[in-house]
Write a protein that holds these residues in place. Structure first.
Motif, PDB file in Angstrom:
ATOM      1  N   ILE A 153       0.823  -1.210   0.000  1.00  0.00           N
ATOM      2  CA  ILE A 153       0.000   0.000   0.000  1.00  0.00           C
ATOM      3  C   ILE A 153       0.853   1.254   0.000  1.00  0.00           C
ATOM      4  O   ILE A 153       0.597   2.214  -0.737  1.00  0.00           O
ATOM      5  N   LEU A 154       1.897   1.260   0.812  1.00  0.00           N
ATOM      6  CA  LEU A 154       2.721   2.456   0.997  1.00  0.00           C
ATOM      7  C   LEU A 154       3.844   2.584  -0.025  1.00  0.00           C
ATOM      8  O   LEU A 154       4.373   3.665  -0.234  1.00  0.00           O
ATOM      9  N   GLY A 155       4.204   1.492  -0.649  1.00  0.00           N
ATOM     10  CA  GLY A 155       5.322   1.488  -1.588  1.00  0.00           C
ATOM     11  C   GLY A 155       6.257   0.350  -1.262  1.00  0.00           C
ATOM     12  O   GLY A 155       6.668   0.178  -0.114  1.00  0.00           O
ATOM     13  N   ARG A 156       6.628  -0.417  -2.264  1.00  0.00           N
ATOM     14  CA  ARG A 156       7.348  -1.669  -2.027  1.00  0.00           C
ATOM     15  C   ARG A 156       8.665  -1.481  -1.283  1.00  0.00           C
ATOM     16  O   ARG A 156       9.082  -2.362  -0.543  1.00  0.00           O
ATOM     17  N   GLN A 157       9.331  -0.367  -1.499  1.00  0.00           N
ATOM     18  CA  GLN A 157      10.633  -0.165  -0.878  1.00  0.00           C
ATOM     19  C   GLN A 157      10.544   0.676   0.398  1.00  0.00           C
ATOM     20  O   GLN A 157      11.565   1.115   0.924  1.00  0.00           O
ATOM     21  N   ILE A 158       9.331   0.866   0.916  1.00  0.00           N
ATOM     22  CA  ILE A 158       9.156   1.693   2.112  1.00  0.00           C
ATOM     23  C   ILE A 158       9.896   1.077   3.303  1.00  0.00           C
ATOM     24  O   ILE A 158       9.923  -0.138   3.476  1.00  0.00           O
ATOM     25  N   ARG A 159      10.524   1.909   4.098  1.00  0.00           N
ATOM     26  CA  ARG A 159      11.171   1.442   5.327  1.00  0.00           C
ATOM     27  C   ARG A 159      10.224   1.702   6.492  1.00  0.00           C
ATOM     28  O   ARG A 159       9.835   2.840   6.752  1.00  0.00           O
ATOM     29  N   LEU A 160       9.864   0.650   7.188  1.00  0.00           N
ATOM     30  CA  LEU A 160       8.969   0.747   8.336  1.00  0.00           C
ATOM     31  C   LEU A 160       9.783   0.576   9.611  1.00  0.00           C
ATOM     32  O   LEU A 160      10.533  -0.395   9.756  1.00  0.00           O
ATOM     33  N   THR A 161       9.610   1.506  10.533  1.00  0.00           N
ATOM     34  CA  THR A 161      10.315   1.442  11.813  1.00  0.00           C
ATOM     35  C   THR A 161       9.344   0.995  12.889  1.00  0.00           C
ATOM     36  O   THR A 161       8.383   1.713  13.195  1.00  0.00           O
ATOM     37  N   PRO A 162       9.537  -0.178  13.490  1.00  0.00           N
ATOM     38  CA  PRO A 162       8.618  -0.635  14.544  1.00  0.00           C
ATOM     39  C   PRO A 162       8.775   0.214  15.800  1.00  0.00           C
ATOM     40  O   PRO A 162       9.894   0.464  16.258  1.00  0.00           O
ATOM     41  N   VAL A 163       7.656   0.693  16.336  1.00  0.00           N
ATOM     42  CA  VAL A 163       7.698   1.513  17.550  1.00  0.00           C
ATOM     43  C   VAL A 163       7.066   0.812  18.739  1.00  0.00           C
ATOM     44  O   VAL A 163       7.422   1.089  19.897  1.00  0.00           O
ATOM     45  N   GLU A 164       6.121  -0.086  18.484  1.00  0.00           N
ATOM     46  CA  GLU A 164       5.509  -0.887  19.546  1.00  0.00           C
ATOM     47  C   GLU A 164       5.224  -2.279  18.986  1.00  0.00           C
ATOM     48  O   GLU A 164       4.586  -2.396  17.942  1.00  0.00           O
ATOM     49  N   VAL A 165       5.692  -3.297  19.676  1.00  0.00           N
ATOM     50  CA  VAL A 165       5.439  -4.666  19.253  1.00  0.00           C
ATOM     51  C   VAL A 165       5.052  -5.490  20.473  1.00  0.00           C
ATOM     52  O   VAL A 165       5.777  -5.499  21.472  1.00  0.00           O
ATOM     53  N   TYR A 166       3.907  -6.143  20.382  1.00  0.00           N
ATOM     54  CA  TYR A 166       3.457  -7.039  21.443  1.00  0.00           C
ATOM     55  C   TYR A 166       3.254  -8.420  20.834  1.00  0.00           C
ATOM     56  O   TYR A 166       2.711  -8.543  19.741  1.00  0.00           O
ATOM     57  N   TYR A 167       3.688  -9.431  21.558  1.00  0.00           N
ATOM     58  CA  TYR A 167       3.497 -10.777  21.041  1.00  0.00           C
ATOM     59  C   TYR A 167       3.014 -11.689  22.152  1.00  0.00           C
ATOM     60  O   TYR A 167       3.251 -11.434  23.334  1.00  0.00           O
ATOM     61  N   ARG A 168       2.292 -12.732  21.754  1.00  0.00           N
ATOM     62  CA  ARG A 168       1.863 -13.752  22.695  1.00  0.00           C
ATOM     63  C   ARG A 168       2.760 -14.958  22.528  1.00  0.00           C
ATOM     64  O   ARG A 168       2.858 -15.514  21.426  1.00  0.00           O
ATOM     65  N   PRO A 169       3.448 -15.373  23.590  1.00  0.00           N
ATOM     66  CA  PRO A 169       4.312 -16.549  23.479  1.00  0.00           C
ATOM     67  C   PRO A 169       3.493 -17.793  23.161  1.00  0.00           C
ATOM     68  O   PRO A 169       2.269 -17.807  23.282  1.00  0.00           O
ATOM     69  N   LEU A 170       4.190 -18.820  22.775  1.00  0.00           N
ATOM     70  CA  LEU A 170       3.550 -20.078  22.459  1.00  0.00           C
ATOM     71  C   LEU A 170       2.758 -20.583  23.659  1.00  0.00           C
ATOM     72  O   LEU A 170       3.266 -20.634  24.777  1.00  0.00           O
ATOM     73  N   SER A 171       1.496 -20.913  23.432  1.00  0.00           N
ATOM     74  CA  SER A 171       0.620 -21.344  24.520  1.00  0.00           C
ATOM     75  C   SER A 171       1.159 -22.598  25.181  1.00  0.00           C
ATOM     76  O   SER A 171       1.585 -23.544  24.521  1.00  0.00           O
ATOM     77  N   GLU A 188       3.268 -16.705  18.925  1.00  0.00           N
ATOM     78  CA  GLU A 188       2.041 -17.342  18.439  1.00  0.00           C
ATOM     79  C   GLU A 188       1.093 -16.310  17.845  1.00  0.00           C
ATOM     80  O   GLU A 188       0.367 -16.573  16.887  1.00  0.00           O
ATOM     81  N   GLY A 189       1.093 -15.119  18.405  1.00  0.00           N
ATOM     82  CA  GLY A 189       0.317 -13.994  17.886  1.00  0.00           C
ATOM     83  C   GLY A 189       1.136 -12.734  18.032  1.00  0.00           C
ATOM     84  O   GLY A 189       1.995 -12.635  18.917  1.00  0.00           O
ATOM     85  N   VAL A 190       0.889 -11.750  17.171  1.00  0.00           N
ATOM     86  CA  VAL A 190       1.686 -10.524  17.225  1.00  0.00           C
ATOM     87  C   VAL A 190       0.839  -9.327  16.803  1.00  0.00           C
ATOM     88  O   VAL A 190      -0.004  -9.419  15.908  1.00  0.00           O
ATOM     89  N   THR A 191       1.067  -8.208  17.479  1.00  0.00           N
ATOM     90  CA  THR A 191       0.500  -6.913  17.099  1.00  0.00           C
ATOM     91  C   THR A 191       1.654  -5.927  17.046  1.00  0.00           C
ATOM     92  O   THR A 191       2.440  -5.840  18.000  1.00  0.00           O
ATOM     93  N   ALA A 192       1.782  -5.204  15.957  1.00  0.00           N
ATOM     94  CA  ALA A 192       2.900  -4.280  15.810  1.00  0.00           C
ATOM     95  C   ALA A 192       2.434  -2.960  15.212  1.00  0.00           C
ATOM     96  O   ALA A 192       1.577  -2.932  14.330  1.00  0.00           O
ATOM     97  N   THR A 193       3.012  -1.875  15.722  1.00  0.00           N
ATOM     98  CA  THR A 193       2.790  -0.542  15.180  1.00  0.00           C
ATOM     99  C   THR A 193       4.114  -0.018  14.639  1.00  0.00           C
ATOM    100  O   THR A 193       5.150  -0.119  15.309  1.00  0.00           O
ATOM    101  N   PHE A 194       4.065   0.523  13.439  1.00  0.00           N
ATOM    102  CA  PHE A 194       5.247   1.058  12.774  1.00  0.00           C
ATOM    103  C   PHE A 194       5.017   2.532  12.441  1.00  0.00           C
ATOM    104  O   PHE A 194       3.878   3.004  12.398  1.00  0.00           O
ATOM    105  N   LEU A 195       6.107   3.211  12.142  1.00  0.00           N
ATOM    106  CA  LEU A 195       6.046   4.550  11.565  1.00  0.00           C
ATOM    107  C   LEU A 195       6.845   4.555  10.271  1.00  0.00           C
ATOM    108  O   LEU A 195       7.895   3.902  10.171  1.00  0.00           O
TER     109      LEU A 195
END
Length: 435
Positions: A217-235, A249-256
């Motif tokens: 959506i943003l452009g194939r060569q766009i550089r995304l910088t992760p600012v918040e990443v939360y993950y659920r470990p393997l159950s 096992e699950g992940v939610t991430a916010t980038f800029l």
């Protein structure tokens, strides 16, 4: 009719194509490296409707498994090792659907053997391997074999129609998001996706589609910088998190983005499920745990019109657009593209009126009159579309113009590695194979 049409498309694309043309004399003979569960959907069935493709051989580490797989799917030759398949002079191309940890090695071995490669995503275990692979002298040499990372959804007209809606919309993108969930219990506890040594994890599977989607959506060569990443470990109920502490096992991430656009992804290999609100009510009983993959672009407000008033305070008409695609990963089953404009009339800071206008679109083929529409079929799966373009590239023919090059594949793995690092996890480990 909606449900019936979907079932018919699934039957035609996944089970029994309505068209099975005679194979041409110069058809590309593909060998399967790995007796995988995905190959029947991604290559074996799509090849039935392609006159230029023959699935000619399969290789597995266990010859009995290879032979049983060959019998089941009507493949004429079974090899006892992957290398034996590469040494088979009758094979022109290979499909690699091994664990992620093996992608780098067997891609290079295949290219070295002169075989074209359709490589399951993600391309490699990490960005270091991806750079080494796609910049390798065997890949960059003149007339080198074709190497394609198999992000199949990109090749379907639905995704390209969605992108055209996004890129043709007025104003600048404000934010983008993408999500993809698998229902709980869809995967067994011993699934390779839950093995760190095999380069597993949510970001290496369903969430890698999310990363790919927002980058498209943003452009194939766009550089995304992760600012918040939360993950659920393997159950623990699935497998001890102490045994695989690096698996998400699950992940939610916010980038800029470099210009501070907000980007959000959500992926889950064991979602609790739940129907998305847009689904027809008649589907609820049939698909009770379904959550469609979605991608969405939200735009900054655009001034449509400014009307001067006698008191000097103009009446302004603003419009804020969002474009959403539902089920872009498997659009041949069902999908929908929603283009929604939220209109607001403002007089100074006062909201005089607001209303919403939404249009809905589907694209099972290219637009009428487009040369591609005469080639593609409404029932083609994303995998069939991908196979079409893979063969077009090998044959040097004009295709749909959709392609995934090495730079995009490298940028994809760089984003995944940075995301793991931000989460406090290690990028997936490299192998020790070198050429």
């Amino acid at each position: 009719m909606l449900l019936f049409d979907s079932i018919l498309r699934v039957y035609n694309s996944v089970i029994s194509p309505p068209i099975t043309p005679r194979k041409r004399d110069d058809a590309i003979r593909i060998g399967l490296i790995g007796a995988s569960n995905i190959a029947p959907f991604s290559v074996i069935t799509p090849a039935k409707s392609h006159p230029d493709v023959i699935v000619a051989a399969v290789a597995a580490r266990d010859i009995k498994r290879a032979e049983a797989y060959a019998r089941r799917y009507g493949i004429p030759v079974a090899h006892s090792t992957y290398q034996a398949l590469l040494e088979d002079p009758s094979i022109d191309a290979v499909y690699i659907a091994l664990p992620n940890s093996h992608h780098y090695e067997w891609s290079l071995r295949s290219i070295q053997a002169g075989k074209h490669v359709l490589l399951e995503k993600p391309s490699c275990a990490n960005a270091t391997e991806a750079k080494k692979l796609f910049k390798h002298r065997l890949i960059t040499a003149p007339n080198a074999p074709v190497l394609l990372e198999a992000f199949h959804y990109q090749f379907h007209p639905a995704w390209q129609t969605f992108l055209s809606q996004v890129h043709q919309s007025p104003g600048s993108i404000e934010s983008v998001s993408s999500q993809f969930y698998l229902p709980r219990l869809a995967l067994g506890k011993d699934d390779i996706r839950f093995k760190y040594s095999l380069a597993g994890g949510c970001l290496m599977d369903v969430a890698t589609y999310c990363v790919s989607s927002v980058r498209q959506i943003l452009g194939r060569q766009i550089r995304l910088t992760p600012v918040e990443v939360y993950y659920r470990p393997l159950s623990i109920s699935r497998n001890s998190s102490a045994e695989e502490p690096q698996i998400d096992e699950g992940v939610t991430a916010t980038f800029l983005t470099p210009d501070s656009k907000a980007v959000r992804i959500q992926g889950d290999l064991a979602s609790a499920g739940g129907l998305s609100s847009f689904l027809p009510a008649s589907w609820a009983k049939v698909l009770p745990t379904l959550r469609w993959p979605t991608s969405k672009a939200v735009f900054e407000p655009v001034l449509v019109e400014s009307i001067a008033q006698e008191d000097g305070v103009p009446l302004q008409h603003l419009s804020k657009r969002s474009v959403t695609i539902w089920n872009h990963i498997f659009p041949f089953i069902y999908h929908r593209i929603d283009t929604s404009d939220q209109h607001t009339l403002l007089r100074g800071e006062e909201v005089i009126k607001s209303w919403n206008e939404t249009s809905y679109q589907k694209a099972y083929n290219w637009p009428g009159g487009d040369r591609r529409a005469a080639v593609y079929k409404d029932w083609w799966s994303t995998y069939r579309c991908q196979l079409e373009e893979f063969i077009n590239k090998i044959k040097g023919r004009q295709g749909s113009a959709v392609w995934i090059d090495g730079e995009e594949s490298i940028a994809q793995m760089e984003t995944i590695d940075r995301t793991y690092e931000k989460a406090g996890l290690e990028p997936r480990p490299s192998g020790d194979f070198e050429i």
